[in-house]
Design a protein around this motif. Structure first.
Motif, PDB file in Angstrom:
ATOM      1  N   ILE A  26       0.793  -1.239   0.000  1.00  0.00           N
ATOM      2  CA  ILE A  26       0.000   0.000   0.000  1.00  0.00           C
ATOM      3  C   ILE A  26       0.820   1.283   0.000  1.00  0.00           C
ATOM      4  CG2 ILE A  26      -1.636   1.403   1.354  1.00  0.00           C
ATOM      5  CD1 ILE A  26      -3.035  -1.161   2.170  1.00  0.00           C
ATOM      6  N   ASN A  27       1.749   1.447   0.954  1.00  0.00           N
ATOM      7  CA  ASN A  27       2.283   2.801   1.108  1.00  0.00           C
ATOM      8  C   ASN A  27       3.801   2.982   0.922  1.00  0.00           C
ATOM      9  OD1 ASN A  27       2.813   1.588   3.526  1.00  0.00           O
ATOM     10  ND2 ASN A  27       1.513   2.933   4.747  1.00  0.00           N
ATOM     11  N   VAL A  30       3.313  -0.420  -4.099  1.00  0.00           N
ATOM     12  CA  VAL A  30       1.853  -0.485  -4.261  1.00  0.00           C
ATOM     13  C   VAL A  30       1.519  -1.695  -5.123  1.00  0.00           C
ATOM     14  CG1 VAL A  30      -0.208   0.699  -5.121  1.00  0.00           C
ATOM     15  CG2 VAL A  30       1.681   2.030  -4.135  1.00  0.00           C
ATOM     16  N   VAL A  32      -0.532  -2.794  -7.444  1.00  0.00           N
ATOM     17  CA  VAL A  32      -1.475  -2.104  -8.334  1.00  0.00           C
ATOM     18  C   VAL A  32      -2.626  -3.023  -8.775  1.00  0.00           C
ATOM     19  CG1 VAL A  32      -1.689  -0.922 -10.573  1.00  0.00           C
ATOM     20  CG2 VAL A  32       0.219  -0.373  -9.034  1.00  0.00           C
ATOM     21  N   MET A  35      -5.070  -3.287  -5.970  1.00  0.00           N
ATOM     22  CA  MET A  35      -5.809  -2.048  -5.723  1.00  0.00           C
ATOM     23  C   MET A  35      -6.914  -1.840  -6.769  1.00  0.00           C
ATOM     24  SD  MET A  35      -3.924   1.294  -4.263  1.00  0.00           S
ATOM     25  CE  MET A  35      -2.989   0.497  -2.956  1.00  0.00           C
ATOM     26  N   THR A  57      -0.015  11.569   1.149  1.00  0.00           N
ATOM     27  CA  THR A  57       0.588  11.060  -0.055  1.00  0.00           C
ATOM     28  C   THR A  57       0.029   9.693  -0.433  1.00  0.00           C
ATOM     29  OG1 THR A  57       2.664  12.160   0.493  1.00  0.00           O
ATOM     30  CG2 THR A  57       2.778  10.379  -1.114  1.00  0.00           C
ATOM     31  N   SER A  58      -0.063   8.830   0.554  1.00  0.00           N
ATOM     32  CA  SER A  58      -0.277   7.420   0.192  1.00  0.00           C
ATOM     33  C   SER A  58      -1.737   7.088  -0.107  1.00  0.00           C
ATOM     34  CB  SER A  58       0.328   6.484   1.240  1.00  0.00           C
ATOM     35  OG  SER A  58       0.031   6.919   2.535  1.00  0.00           O
ATOM     36  N   LEU A  60      -3.070   8.523  -2.683  1.00  0.00           N
ATOM     37  CA  LEU A  60      -3.189   8.818  -4.123  1.00  0.00           C
ATOM     38  C   LEU A  60      -3.418   7.587  -5.008  1.00  0.00           C
ATOM     39  CD1 LEU A  60      -2.020  11.652  -3.172  1.00  0.00           C
ATOM     40  CD2 LEU A  60      -1.089  11.802  -5.477  1.00  0.00           C
ATOM     41  N   PRO A  61      -2.672   6.495  -4.817  1.00  0.00           N
ATOM     42  CA  PRO A  61      -2.899   5.345  -5.705  1.00  0.00           C
ATOM     43  C   PRO A  61      -4.331   4.803  -5.608  1.00  0.00           C
ATOM     44  CG  PRO A  61      -0.765   5.143  -4.630  1.00  0.00           C
ATOM     45  CD  PRO A  61      -1.475   6.296  -3.970  1.00  0.00           C
ATOM     46  N   PHE A  64      -6.726   7.144  -7.298  1.00  0.00           N
ATOM     47  CA  PHE A  64      -6.597   7.026  -8.753  1.00  0.00           C
ATOM     48  C   PHE A  64      -7.345   5.794  -9.254  1.00  0.00           C
ATOM     49  CE2 PHE A  64      -4.837   5.992 -12.824  1.00  0.00           C
ATOM     50  CZ  PHE A  64      -4.517   7.208 -13.402  1.00  0.00           C
ATOM     51  N   ALA A  65      -7.142   4.661  -8.560  1.00  0.00           N
ATOM     52  CA  ALA A  65      -7.802   3.410  -8.967  1.00  0.00           C
ATOM     53  C   ALA A  65      -9.329   3.587  -8.953  1.00  0.00           C
ATOM     54  CB  ALA A  65      -7.391   2.278  -8.034  1.00  0.00           C
TER      55      ALA A  65
END
Lengths: 188, 188
Positions: A26-27, A30, A32, A35, A57-58, A60-61, A64-65
């Motif tokens: 996760i942080n 990632v 992907v 997620m 910050t963490s 964001l992924p 986005f997903a």
């Protein structure tokens, strides 16, 4: 969500029956594909979303997903003051950080949240709820509608969910930890 | 890439013929569908990638979009010292920040880069190349192979591309700006 619970059990580490370290998935690194799978499941819980809001910050992924599943934009609230940011054009909230033990001034440019927009708030962790409550307040300032809060990993015993649900906002997490026992997470 | 050049012309702003502000599409609000399209195109340039490496903060969405296309994990190098990070287990580089005018100690946990792994380095901006060169050095420490560097927006006149290409590493950007004229970007 079983895929995330399994990943946490296999790849996470618990420090001092308190801090959960999931830097493999996760942080820091990632996972992907994982997620993306989680985002597809979470979309079923919140069918109608105009924009996904997270915080650096963490988160964001994951944001986005989620945004990709909806085909919408995401916005990330900022903590640092940048040369190119004019604070008078921003919504501002003070948010205490559990991890770093300080208070951050968090900003979102006013042009990125509109009245009536349906906002899904997303983050990697939900514990005390401080970050989510700060983002909810920013949406309130904008007149936007928070349709829900989602986190990858929730520590339900730290009270964040309760505070958010008391505002009438739905909370869905990928994996909800109700306790740690001998450095092993116990899921709800 | 025309879709990105058009988005920059329509939604970006140039300050003082120097700073390009693309907070509407890249580094505050993120145009997620646009970024997915760009990632699909960039994949054609680097067919074989095991992992995508970026650096906090605004490189994360692009790195995620790329990693998703490859079905691989991404890793983001960190700037902040966290309670849960043991520096002795990290690769470390000092990277000067153009935007903030300071030097950051950037770290990647050693367990996330392996000898021989094919790494694509991704960031939102490529200007002086300092961030990419720092990440290249981290990969070198790990014995990983950098198959390329990609940025969404490149300012080619600031020399980053040249320094990276001199190392024998391919560089591909989504939009390459060769100059600003009266606060309008001129693309290569």
């Amino acid at each position: 969500m079983k895929i995330l619970e399994d990943a946490i059990l296999q790849k996470g580490r618990i420090l001092d029956n308190d801090i959960i370290k999931v830097d493999t998935i996760i942080n820091h690194q990632v996972d992907v594909p994982l997620m993306v799978e989680i985002a597809k499941e979470i979309k079923k819980e919140f069918p109608c979303v105009d924009k996904v809001l997270t915080i650096v910050t963490s988160g964001l992924p994951y944001a986005f997903a989620l945004a990709e599943q909806y085909g919408v934009n995401m916005v990330f609230a900022k903590k640092e003051k940048s040369k190119t940011v004019d604070l008078s054009s921003c919504y501002i909230e003070e948010i205490p950080s559990f991890t770093h033990g300080n208070v951050n001034q968090v900003t979102v440019d006013k042009k990125f949240l509109s009245k009536g927009e349906k906002i899904l708030i997303a983050d990697d962790f939900l514990a005390s709820g401080a970050a989510s409550l700060g983002l909810i307040n920013i949406c309130k300032q904008a007149g936007a509608e928070v349709v829900g809060v989602t986190a990858l990993v929730e520590k339900s015993f730290q009270g964040g969910r309760k505070k958010i649900e008391e505002l009438g906002i739905k909370v869905v997490s990928g994996a909800c930890i109700k306790a740690f026992e001998n450095n092993v997470p116990v899921f709800e």
